[in-house]
Write a protein that holds these residues in place. Structure first.
Motif, PDB file in Angstrom:
ATOM      1  N   CYS A  37      30.308  -2.915  -9.138  1.00  0.00           N
ATOM      2  CA  CYS A  37      31.039  -2.547 -10.356  1.00  0.00           C
ATOM      3  C   CYS A  37      31.052  -1.037 -10.578  1.00  0.00           C
ATOM      4  O   CYS A  37      32.090  -0.459 -10.915  1.00  0.00           O
ATOM      5  CB  CYS A  37      30.429  -3.250 -11.566  1.00  0.00           C
ATOM      6  SG  CYS A  37      30.755  -5.020 -11.662  1.00  0.00           S
ATOM      7  N   ILE A  43      33.414   1.150 -12.786  1.00  0.00           N
ATOM      8  CA  ILE A  43      33.165   0.705 -14.161  1.00  0.00           C
ATOM      9  C   ILE A  43      31.936   1.442 -14.678  1.00  0.00           C
ATOM     10  O   ILE A  43      30.968   1.642 -13.942  1.00  0.00           O
ATOM     11  CB  ILE A  43      32.932  -0.818 -14.205  1.00  0.00           C
ATOM     12  CG1 ILE A  43      34.145  -1.564 -13.642  1.00  0.00           C
ATOM     13  CG2 ILE A  43      32.632  -1.285 -15.616  1.00  0.00           C
ATOM     14  CD1 ILE A  43      33.936  -3.062 -13.512  1.00  0.00           C
ATOM     15  N   TYR A 103      41.269  -5.881  -8.281  1.00  0.00           N
ATOM     16  CA  TYR A 103      40.961  -5.342  -9.603  1.00  0.00           C
ATOM     17  C   TYR A 103      41.600  -3.974  -9.810  1.00  0.00           C
ATOM     18  O   TYR A 103      41.743  -3.197  -8.863  1.00  0.00           O
ATOM     19  CB  TYR A 103      39.449  -5.175  -9.769  1.00  0.00           C
ATOM     20  CG  TYR A 103      38.636  -6.441  -9.691  1.00  0.00           C
ATOM     21  CD1 TYR A 103      38.649  -7.360 -10.727  1.00  0.00           C
ATOM     22  CD2 TYR A 103      37.842  -6.708  -8.582  1.00  0.00           C
ATOM     23  CE1 TYR A 103      37.877  -8.520 -10.659  1.00  0.00           C
ATOM     24  CE2 TYR A 103      37.072  -7.857  -8.507  1.00  0.00           C
ATOM     25  CZ  TYR A 103      37.096  -8.759  -9.545  1.00  0.00           C
ATOM     26  OH  TYR A 103      36.344  -9.907  -9.476  1.00  0.00           O
ATOM     27  N   PRO A 104      41.938  -3.647 -11.071  1.00  0.00           N
ATOM     28  CA  PRO A 104      42.277  -2.255 -11.380  1.00  0.00           C
ATOM     29  C   PRO A 104      41.022  -1.385 -11.284  1.00  0.00           C
ATOM     30  O   PRO A 104      39.897  -1.893 -11.350  1.00  0.00           O
ATOM     31  CB  PRO A 104      42.792  -2.333 -12.825  1.00  0.00           C
ATOM     32  CG  PRO A 104      42.122  -3.544 -13.390  1.00  0.00           C
ATOM     33  CD  PRO A 104      41.990  -4.525 -12.257  1.00  0.00           C
ATOM     34  N   GLN A 105      41.218  -0.105 -11.098  1.00  0.00           N
ATOM     35  CA  GLN A 105      40.078   0.793 -10.979  1.00  0.00           C
ATOM     36  C   GLN A 105      39.605   1.228 -12.362  1.00  0.00           C
ATOM     37  O   GLN A 105      40.403   1.404 -13.283  1.00  0.00           O
ATOM     38  CB  GLN A 105      40.455   2.027 -10.152  1.00  0.00           C
ATOM     39  CG  GLN A 105      39.287   2.855  -9.651  1.00  0.00           C
ATOM     40  CD  GLN A 105      38.519   2.178  -8.529  1.00  0.00           C
ATOM     41  OE1 GLN A 105      38.894   1.092  -8.088  1.00  0.00           O
ATOM     42  NE2 GLN A 105      37.452   2.804  -8.070  1.00  0.00           N
ATOM     43  N   GLY A 106      38.290   1.378 -12.532  1.00  0.00           N
ATOM     44  CA  GLY A 106      37.730   1.846 -13.785  1.00  0.00           C
ATOM     45  C   GLY A 106      37.380   0.712 -14.733  1.00  0.00           C
ATOM     46  O   GLY A 106      37.273  -0.458 -14.340  1.00  0.00           O
ATOM     47  N   ASP A 107      37.219   1.048 -16.007  1.00  0.00           N
ATOM     48  CA  ASP A 107      36.754   0.079 -17.001  1.00  0.00           C
ATOM     49  C   ASP A 107      37.721  -1.078 -17.207  1.00  0.00           C
ATOM     50  O   ASP A 107      37.331  -2.128 -17.735  1.00  0.00           O
ATOM     51  CB  ASP A 107      36.507   0.780 -18.337  1.00  0.00           C
ATOM     52  CG  ASP A 107      35.270   1.679 -18.298  1.00  0.00           C
ATOM     53  OD1 ASP A 107      34.493   1.567 -17.324  1.00  0.00           O
ATOM     54  OD2 ASP A 107      35.088   2.483 -19.227  1.00  0.00           O
ATOM     55  N   ALA A 108      38.969  -0.925 -16.796  1.00  0.00           N
ATOM     56  CA  ALA A 108      39.936  -2.029 -16.923  1.00  0.00           C
ATOM     57  C   ALA A 108      39.535  -3.224 -16.067  1.00  0.00           C
ATOM     58  O   ALA A 108      40.015  -4.345 -16.299  1.00  0.00           O
ATOM     59  CB  ALA A 108      41.329  -1.549 -16.529  1.00  0.00           C
ATOM     60  N   ALA A 109      38.650  -3.026 -15.086  1.00  0.00           N
ATOM     61  CA  ALA A 109      38.203  -4.129 -14.235  1.00  0.00           C
ATOM     62  C   ALA A 109      37.123  -4.974 -14.898  1.00  0.00           C
ATOM     63  O   ALA A 109      36.781  -6.044 -14.389  1.00  0.00           O
ATOM     64  CB  ALA A 109      37.681  -3.590 -12.909  1.00  0.00           C
ATOM     65  N   LEU A 111      36.881  -6.933 -17.660  1.00  0.00           N
ATOM     66  CA  LEU A 111      37.191  -8.309 -18.080  1.00  0.00           C
ATOM     67  C   LEU A 111      37.421  -9.255 -16.911  1.00  0.00           C
ATOM     68  O   LEU A 111      36.853 -10.351 -16.881  1.00  0.00           O
ATOM     69  CB  LEU A 111      38.392  -8.313 -19.029  1.00  0.00           C
ATOM     70  CG  LEU A 111      38.104  -7.857 -20.465  1.00  0.00           C
ATOM     71  CD1 LEU A 111      39.391  -7.831 -21.282  1.00  0.00           C
ATOM     72  CD2 LEU A 111      37.072  -8.765 -21.124  1.00  0.00           C
TER      73      LEU A 111
END
Length: 428
Positions: A37, A43, A103-109, A111
């Motif tokens: 993560c 993340i 997954y998208p990169q960063g905090d968007a991953a 959820l």
């Protein structure tokens, strides 16, 4: 129990092979998901900690439901095997998706990672809760229960070793990054599918159980009085084991960070360190079983927890330290914690009235998963508070020192608290 329902000879080995699958599927996320993560998906450590923790905490409700549900199930396949089959199908599928989704990169991953981990852990419960309930109901003889538990733990430790060593190794050997984790997830899932399928076919359809008319209604089993009656020692052991697993989970989750930031190795060496740890665990399981037979599981658990806490403190040494001896020193007591704790709880669950093995096994496995997840989550939170920056090429001195004490003093404190609780509980 009839001979057809007995877990003996080759059938016991094929049944216990499921322990390999559970060992692998527990260890790879425990060792790699937090790192995946923060360092692969970028993340932030705090959100990554929640992604690891929240799905595991759902087991507090889900695992007892699965256990009670299987206790009350009556089918041609028996009351455990339908759940084992569902878990056998679901666990490998969701494990692949957890590490392979685009997954998208960063905090968007955050959820989607949390969702797939929730699905995987939920499917795992369908398999693991009935699987772990089997020793408690398989025989009225405590020696037989300990033997069945020992076989399961032995295969589980082989799975833990394989997952810890092979997971990071496979990911790195095929190029690392997201592509490496995709390949790793497929290989690991295939291994687990074979092991879990073996357990499904080897699990007896019927043990000795009360007639359906004598089984308490499911709602009655979840009432507070029913959960407490005759189960005081079970609850004490559960609390002790959770504390110990928080410490073990912290060591496992922080090892990739320790390897890079403190030991000066590559992240791929995580597999070497954890592999050495769990190989020592496998080798010493028979020794701990002999020790339990001679001195008792209670004394063995005390000795193992004390040894693990002392070994973890070595990870705080200021200079670069020899990696393999420390992780071997951690692996020896880890075997004792596993074998002794599961032997004690099998006896405790067997002694609880009203044929509720599945329900209390569900509570125990919920505690097991929550303990490991809390260890990883508290580690991620500690890194966040210490100033650790995800995917950064270098870390501050404060962040590195925070890491040093998280991986050493944290597990030691957990072991000390667990021993205090165990000694206090034994005096009552």
């Amino acid at each position: 129990m009839t001979e057809r329902a007995a877990l003996t000879g080759p059938r016991l080995g094929f049944w216990a092979l499921g322990g390999f699958g559970t060992g692998v599927i527990n260890t790879v996320p425990a060792a790699l998901l937090l790192y995946f993560c923060t360092e692969i998906l970028a993340i932030s450590p705090g959100l990554a900690a929640l992604a690891v923790l929240l799905p595991k905490l759902s087991a507090i409700l889900w695992d007892p439901i699965v256990g009670g549900w299987s206790d009350n199930t009556r089918s041609r396949m028996g009351r455990r095997r339908p759940f084992i089959l569902a878990g056998t199908i679901g666990v490998p599928l969701f494990f692949i998706l957890l590490f392979s989704w685009p997954y998208p990169q960063g905090d968007a991953a955050f959820l989607p990672v949390m969702l797939f981990y929730l699905l995987m852990t939920s499917a795992y419960s369908l398999f693991a809760v009935p699987f772990v309930a089997v020793p408690a109901e398989a025989s009225p003889d405590p020696v037989v229960r300990e033997r069945i538990t020992g076989w399961r733990i032995g295969f589980a430790m082989i799975g833990v070793f394989f997952g810890a060593a092979a997971g990071p190794f496979i990911a790195e050997q095929v190029g690392g990054g997201r592509g490496g984790y995709v390949v790793m997830s497929i290989v690991i899932a295939a291994m687990c599918l074979f092991a879990l399928t073996s357990t499904f076919f080897a699990t007896p359809s019927h043990f000795v159980a009360p007639p359906s008319g004598d089984v308490a209604p499911a709602r009655a089993r979840f009432r507070a009085g029913a959960l407490i009656r005759g189960a005081g020692r079970f609850w004490m052991l559960t609390a002790v084991y959770i504390l110990q697993l928080i410490g073990i989970g912290a060591v496992t989750a922080l090892t990739p960070y320790w390897m890079v930031q403190l030991a000066g190795h590559s992240a791929g060496e995580t597999g070497t360190a954890l592999g050495a740890m769990f190989l020592a665990t496998i080798v010493t399981v028979p020794l701990w079983m002999r020790g339990i037979a001679r001195w008792g599981a209670n004394r063995a658990l005390i000795a193992a927890a004390a040894m693990f806490g002392g070994a973890a403190l070595l990870l705080s040494m200021p200079d670069r330290v020899p990696m393999l001896p420390i992780y071997v020193a951690l692996g020896v007591p880890f075997a004792g914690i596993q074998v002794a704790a599961f032997a004690l709880v099998a006896h405790a669950i067997h002694a609880i009235p009203d044929d509720r093995e599945g329900l209390f096994t569900g509570i125990w496995t919920a505690g097991e998963k929550s303990g490991l997840a809390l260890g990883a989550a508290l580690s991620g939170l500690g890194l966040q508070l210490g100033g650790f920056i995800s995917a950064a090429p270098t870390q501050s001195t404060e962040a590195v020192e925070t890491l040093r004490w998280l991986i050493a003093a944290g597990p030691l404190a957990c072991m000390v608290l667990s021993l205090a609780l165990l000694v206090l509980g034994n005096r009552k």
